[in-house]
Design a protein around this motif. Structure first.
Motif, PDB file in Angstrom:
ATOM      1  N   PHE A  87      27.130 -43.875  21.332  1.00 41.29           N
ATOM      2  CA  PHE A  87      25.734 -43.719  21.478  1.00 41.29           C
ATOM      3  C   PHE A  87      25.379 -44.016  23.220  1.00 41.29           C
ATOM      4  O   PHE A  87      23.997 -43.871  23.232  1.00 41.29           O
ATOM      5  N   LEU A  88      26.307 -44.142  24.015  1.00 39.28           N
ATOM      6  CA  LEU A  88      25.958 -44.299  25.381  1.00 39.28           C
ATOM      7  C   LEU A  88      25.563 -42.961  25.942  1.00 39.28           C
ATOM      8  O   LEU A  88      26.257 -41.860  25.751  1.00 39.28           O
ATOM      9  N   PRO A  89      24.496 -42.964  26.890  1.00 39.33           N
ATOM     10  CA  PRO A  89      24.031 -41.777  27.438  1.00 39.33           C
ATOM     11  C   PRO A  89      25.020 -41.312  28.742  1.00 39.33           C
ATOM     12  O   PRO A  89      25.694 -42.145  29.098  1.00 39.33           O
ATOM     13  N   GLU A  90      25.024 -40.015  29.265  1.00 44.46           N
ATOM     14  CA  GLU A  90      25.679 -39.818  30.372  1.00 44.46           C
ATOM     15  C   GLU A  90      24.727 -40.430  31.600  1.00 44.46           C
ATOM     16  O   GLU A  90      23.552 -40.473  31.670  1.00 44.46           O
ATOM     17  N   THR A  91      25.683 -40.583  32.682  1.00 43.56           N
ATOM     18  CA  THR A  91      24.802 -41.188  33.827  1.00 43.56           C
ATOM     19  C   THR A  91      24.334 -40.156  34.600  1.00 43.56           C
ATOM     20  O   THR A  91      24.630 -39.049  34.458  1.00 43.56           O
ATOM     21  N   PRO A  92      23.280 -40.254  35.458  1.00 44.20           N
ATOM     22  CA  PRO A  92      22.497 -39.345  35.961  1.00 44.20           C
ATOM     23  C   PRO A  92      23.617 -38.705  37.036  1.00 44.20           C
ATOM     24  O   PRO A  92      23.487 -37.359  36.993  1.00 44.20           O
ATOM     25  N   ASN A  93      24.518 -39.335  37.621  1.00 41.87           N
ATOM     26  CA  ASN A  93      25.716 -38.560  38.405  1.00 41.87           C
ATOM     27  C   ASN A  93      26.288 -37.560  37.576  1.00 41.87           C
ATOM     28  O   ASN A  93      26.655 -36.490  38.075  1.00 41.87           O
ATOM     29  N   SER A  94      26.616 -38.058  36.265  1.00 41.23           N
ATOM     30  CA  SER A  94      27.491 -37.137  35.393  1.00 41.23           C
ATOM     31  C   SER A  94      26.637 -35.911  35.007  1.00 41.23           C
ATOM     32  O   SER A  94      27.506 -34.910  35.273  1.00 41.23           O
ATOM     33  N   LEU A  95      25.372 -36.269  34.670  1.00 39.92           N
ATOM     34  CA  LEU A  95      24.656 -34.868  34.468  1.00 39.92           C
ATOM     35  C   LEU A  95      24.634 -34.166  35.596  1.00 39.92           C
ATOM     36  O   LEU A  95      24.709 -32.994  35.452  1.00 39.92           O
ATOM     37  N   ASP A 101      20.981 -29.993  33.032  1.00 47.61           N
ATOM     38  CA  ASP A 101      19.888 -29.533  33.792  1.00 47.61           C
ATOM     39  C   ASP A 101      19.516 -30.837  34.656  1.00 47.61           C
ATOM     40  O   ASP A 101      19.461 -31.996  34.345  1.00 47.61           O
ATOM     41  N   PRO A 102      18.953 -30.351  35.899  1.00 38.47           N
ATOM     42  CA  PRO A 102      18.582 -31.324  36.827  1.00 38.47           C
ATOM     43  C   PRO A 102      17.541 -32.197  36.258  1.00 38.47           C
ATOM     44  O   PRO A 102      17.384 -33.493  36.632  1.00 38.47           O
ATOM     45  N   ASP A 103      16.498 -31.755  35.552  1.00 35.48           N
ATOM     46  CA  ASP A 103      15.329 -32.271  35.320  1.00 35.48           C
ATOM     47  C   ASP A 103      15.671 -33.342  34.295  1.00 35.48           C
ATOM     48  O   ASP A 103      15.401 -34.532  34.202  1.00 35.48           O
ATOM     49  N   LYS A 104      16.975 -33.217  33.404  1.00 38.05           N
ATOM     50  CA  LYS A 104      17.493 -34.230  32.553  1.00 38.05           C
ATOM     51  C   LYS A 104      18.006 -35.399  33.098  1.00 38.05           C
ATOM     52  O   LYS A 104      17.943 -36.343  32.893  1.00 38.05           O
ATOM     53  N   ALA A 105      18.719 -34.768  34.431  1.00 33.77           N
ATOM     54  CA  ALA A 105      19.276 -36.139  35.275  1.00 33.77           C
ATOM     55  C   ALA A 105      18.294 -36.712  35.915  1.00 33.77           C
ATOM     56  O   ALA A 105      18.384 -38.240  35.957  1.00 33.77           O
ATOM     57  N   LEU A 125      21.837 -38.422  44.941  1.00 35.28           N
ATOM     58  CA  LEU A 125      22.686 -38.002  44.021  1.00 35.28           C
ATOM     59  C   LEU A 125      23.048 -36.525  44.263  1.00 35.28           C
ATOM     60  O   LEU A 125      24.140 -35.964  44.171  1.00 35.28           O
ATOM     61  N   VAL A 126      22.005 -35.604  44.323  1.00 35.33           N
ATOM     62  CA  VAL A 126      22.103 -34.257  44.430  1.00 35.33           C
ATOM     63  C   VAL A 126      22.854 -33.859  45.581  1.00 35.33           C
ATOM     64  O   VAL A 126      23.908 -33.074  45.634  1.00 35.33           O
ATOM     65  N   THR A 127      22.869 -34.664  46.856  1.00 35.70           N
ATOM     66  CA  THR A 127      23.590 -34.365  48.021  1.00 35.70           C
ATOM     67  C   THR A 127      24.860 -34.637  47.898  1.00 35.70           C
ATOM     68  O   THR A 127      25.931 -33.791  48.131  1.00 35.70           O
TER      69      THR A 127
END
Length: 381
Positions: A87-95, A101-105, A125-127
């Motif tokens: 039930f754990l969500p992915e981290t923004p880094n992982s996404l 999808d960057p919007d999802k992150a 994060l993107v950089t």
């Protein structure tokens, strides 16, 4: 039975100890990262305390089969951990890293931060992800000069964590307490007491680490552990001798000093030994760095566990002077070579090495080469 226990421990170290600290560091805001990450060590301490209580209870079962209950009960937290992971969500880094999808992150980052004002952090994060895409071989890349400080920390921090001697207390506390004069039942209860003390201090560390800083907590815990171990060694050298046990008074004094030592570890090297490696690696070498950290820790856990009884038999009280000496070394090392990471965003952590009096000569020199010659891309393509 032995191989199954080894496989269990291997899975625990490889999957839990590698992934959980990283997950927490990536999800937590920088100002609370220490507390969130130390929650992991606190929960480990809760588990150790429960295990000690189970051992204390099951050893009273007649017939000698109580250990089977203790061993089987490990399946309960393992099942909870496995189900919870689903039930754990992915981290923004992982996404971002896995080209989703960057919007999802971005939405995930807004959700875990509790605010829509996350654009600067999202840009970092993107950089970092764009830089990581140029790295094809992270284990090879971590050997480069610009990552020298992270590599040194990935090796020395888990090494130092083990040569504090804490696993000596964790694994062999009942044997150690019997050696100094406690009975079987009292020895197991003493292990429960020391576990409770360590857990309490880890909770205290969780509350203060983001306020006073990592280096300060390291220093306090290091001094406390050093003094405690030297005093324990001195008492055992003067009063225990080659045979027999300590008097009741000295036995309880040793127990108090060992509790003081465990308290120092629970405050500092216990939780910080996992926190620091999880927050210092840039994204492009993060998986390699954390893997090295876990592997080194697992290796020296095994070495210390296998050699302690022989050390206790041959070195006797000198064992505590041995580990106390290492505590002195690691405390000095942290003071001079570990920069403060408090409140530094995880994706901009490279700045602390560039400003450090010693490490800047490694990081700065190769950064100049990268700027002038641009060897990063040519090396990795």
């Amino acid at each position: 039975m032995g191989p199954f226990v080894c496989v269990k421990r291997l899975c625990l170290d490889v999957f839990c100890h590698q992934s959980v600290p990283l997950y927490l560091s990536e999800m937590a805001p920088s100002r609370y990262r220490g507390a969130f990450n130390m929650g992991f060590q606190f929960c480990v301490g809760v588990g150790v305390l429960i295990a000690n209580l189970l051992n204390y209870g099951t050893q009273k079962i007649h017939g000698g089969w109580g250990w089977r209950i203790s061993l089987a009960m490990a399946a309960v937290p393992a099942s909870i951990l496995t189900l919870g992971a689903l039930f754990l969500p992915e981290t923004p880094n992982s996404l971002i890293q896995h080209n989703k999808d960057p919007d999802k992150a971005k939405k995930m980052l807004q959700k875990v931060r509790g605010t829509d004002d996350i654009q600067p952090e999202f840009n970092d994060l993107v950089t970092a992800n764009e830089i990581s895409k140029t790295i094809k071989h992270p284990f090879k890349n971590i050997l480069r000069q610009k990552y020298r400080p992270q590599l040194v920390m990935a090796i020395l921090i888990p090494f130092f964590q083990q040569v504090t001697g804490i696993n000596v207390i964790s694994f062999y506390a009942p044997i150690l307490f019997r050696t100094i004069g406690f009975g079987e039942s009292a020895s197991l209860m003493s292990a429960v007491v020391t576990g409770s003390v360590g857990l309490s201090m880890t909770f205290l560390s969780l509350l203060i680490v983001d306020k006073v800083g990592r280096r300060t907590v390291f220093a306090i815990g290091g001094v406390q552990m050093f003094v405690s171990q030297i005093l324990v060694g001195s008492i055992m050298a003067a009063k225990l001798g080659d045979h027999g046990g300590l008097s009741k008074g000295y036995g309880f004094l040793v127990l108090i000093l060992i509790c003081s030592y465990v308290a120092g570890f629970g405050l500092s090297w216990g939780p910080l030994g996992w926190l620091i490696p999880s927050e210092i690696f840039p994204l492009e070498i993060r998986s390699a760095g954390q893997s090295i950290t876990v592997a080194v820790g697992f290796l020296f856990t095994f070495i210390v566990a296998q050699t302690f009884l022989a050390m206790l038999c041959h070195m006797k009280s000198g064992t505590f002077f041995f580990f106390g000496g290492w505590v002195a070394v690691m405390t000095v090392f942290v003071y001079f070579f570990l920069p403060e990471t408090k409140n530094v965003p995880i994706e901009t952590m490279d700045r602390i090495w560039k400003q450090h009096w010693f490490w800047k000569r490694y990081v700065g020199e190769e950064d100049d080469k990268d700027t002038n010659n641009n060897p990063i891309i040519t090396e990795c393509i």
